[in-house]
Design a protein around this motif. Structure first.
Motif, PDB file in Angstrom:
ATOM      1  N   ALA A 114      35.488  19.299 -12.830  1.00  0.00           N
ATOM      2  CA  ALA A 114      34.910  17.956 -12.894  1.00  0.00           C
ATOM      3  C   ALA A 114      35.891  16.959 -12.289  1.00  0.00           C
ATOM      4  O   ALA A 114      37.103  17.154 -12.316  1.00  0.00           O
ATOM      5  N   GLY A 173      28.477  14.006 -12.079  1.00  0.00           N
ATOM      6  CA  GLY A 173      27.656  15.155 -12.434  1.00  0.00           C
ATOM      7  C   GLY A 173      27.477  16.082 -11.253  1.00  0.00           C
ATOM      8  O   GLY A 173      27.690  15.702 -10.101  1.00  0.00           O
ATOM      9  N   GLU A 174      27.090  17.297 -11.564  1.00  0.00           N
ATOM     10  CA  GLU A 174      26.914  18.301 -10.534  1.00  0.00           C
ATOM     11  C   GLU A 174      25.937  17.852  -9.457  1.00  0.00           C
ATOM     12  O   GLU A 174      26.107  18.151  -8.282  1.00  0.00           O
ATOM     13  N   TYR A 175      24.920  17.124  -9.854  1.00  0.00           N
ATOM     14  CA  TYR A 175      23.901  16.659  -8.905  1.00  0.00           C
ATOM     15  C   TYR A 175      23.960  15.142  -8.700  1.00  0.00           C
ATOM     16  O   TYR A 175      23.006  14.551  -8.233  1.00  0.00           O
TER      17      TYR A 175
END
Length: 82
Positions: free
Chosen positions: A8, A38-40
């Motif tokens: 992260a 965030g990942e997306y």
């Protein structure tokens, strides 16, 4: 770092860990608290802190995420620029 926050971004990891002091230090060092996380890229530091119940962190992010209002920028539909 290991665990769910491995990989992260530092600001995201600090928010998830509830580290308001680290959030303040990262923002002072140049991290932009308005950029998505965030990942997306589905959330912001403020939304993430609030959703995790990290109110102290949310306060730290909010105090630094408020962009100064610039002259000539529209305040929204039907409103006059300041």
């Amino acid at each position: 770092m290991t665990g769910p926050d491995a990989g992260a971004a530092p600001l995201e990891a600090a928010v998830r860990a509830g580290r308001a002091d680290a959030v303040r230090a990262l923002v002072r060092a140049g991290e932009d608290p308005r950029l998505p996380l965030g990942e997306y890229h589905e959330t912001t530091p403020l939304c993430l802190a609030a959703s995790l119940g990290r109110l102290g962190v949310a306060d730290a992010v909010d105090a630094r995420a408020a962009a100064p209002r610039r002259r000539g920028v529209s305040a929204g539909p039907g409103r006059r620029p300041t």
